[in-house]
Design an enzyme around this catalytic site. Structure first.
Site, PDB file in Angstrom:
ATOM      1  N   GLU A  21       0.550  -1.240   0.044  1.00 11.71           N
ATOM      2  CA  GLU A  21       0.101   0.130  -0.221  1.00 11.71           C
ATOM      3  C   GLU A  21       0.992   1.261  -0.183  1.00 11.71           C
ATOM      4  OE1 GLU A  21      -3.861  -1.199   2.666  1.00 11.71           O
ATOM      5  OE2 GLU A  21      -2.356  -0.765   3.352  1.00 11.71           O
ATOM      6  N   TYR A  53     -19.034  22.552  -4.892  1.00 10.10           N
ATOM      7  CA  TYR A  53     -18.761  21.444  -4.854  1.00 10.10           C
ATOM      8  C   TYR A  53     -17.681  20.641  -5.363  1.00 10.10           C
ATOM      9  CZ  TYR A  53     -22.173  21.409  -8.112  1.00 10.10           C
ATOM     10  OH  TYR A  53     -23.724  21.521  -8.923  1.00 10.10           O
ATOM     11  N   GLU A  73      -8.094   6.754   9.230  1.00  9.38           N
ATOM     12  CA  GLU A  73      -8.592   7.632  10.781  1.00  9.38           C
ATOM     13  C   GLU A  73      -7.858   9.003  10.136  1.00  9.38           C
ATOM     14  OE1 GLU A  73      -9.308   3.365  11.746  1.00  9.38           O
ATOM     15  OE2 GLU A  73      -7.643   4.081  10.320  1.00  9.38           O
ATOM     16  N   LYS A  98     -11.898   1.833   1.219  1.00 11.39           N
ATOM     17  CA  LYS A  98     -10.995   1.342   0.018  1.00 11.39           C
ATOM     18  C   LYS A  98     -11.830   0.007  -0.344  1.00 11.39           C
ATOM     19  CE  LYS A  98      -6.427   1.008   2.562  1.00 11.39           C
ATOM     20  NZ  LYS A  98      -5.711   0.923   3.637  1.00 11.39           N
TER      21      LYS A  98
END
Length: 121
Positions: A21, A53, A73, A98
């Protein structure tokens, strides 16, 4: 309260703690909901009284790609603060998913909500 949302913003980025990752980009899907009064914008037609946006999506994409976070987090907390500081909604809810992390799932992730009162701007 009125809300402005972005659903399904896909960003390829480095995110996670596993060795692969840290080397290979993966898909992260973001949903963002911002509470903001829309009555003045609706009555006047003046976009500056709302939150653009498209500008949020562009800024968030750059932020996530550059951040290369290890934990969702941490990224979620920082992303909430970034949106609150730069776009000034009353509250923001960020969902980070994910899509490639856990086999046989549509995705895994986190959701958090923060307010302007919680973040020193």
């Amino acid at each position: 309260m009125d809300k402005i949302f972005i659903r399904g913003l896909k960003v390829r980025c480095i995110v996670g703690i596993l060795p692969r990752e840290r080397e290979e980009e993966q898909e992260l899907v973001l949903d963002i909901v911002m509470s903001h009064p829309l009555d003045a914008c609706a009555k006047s037609g003046d976009l500056s009284l709302s939150i653009n946006y498209a500008a949020v999506a562009e800024a968030v994409t750059s932020f996530v790609r550059e951040r290369k976070a290890e934990l969702l987090e941490t990224l979620g907390e920082e992303l909430c603060a970034f949106i609150l500081k730069n776009f000034k909604p009353r509250t923001v809810t960020v969902t980070l998913t994910k899509t490639e992390a856990v086999a046989h799932t549509a995705g895994v992730g986190i959701e958090m909500t923060r307010s302007l009162r919680e973040i020193p701007c």
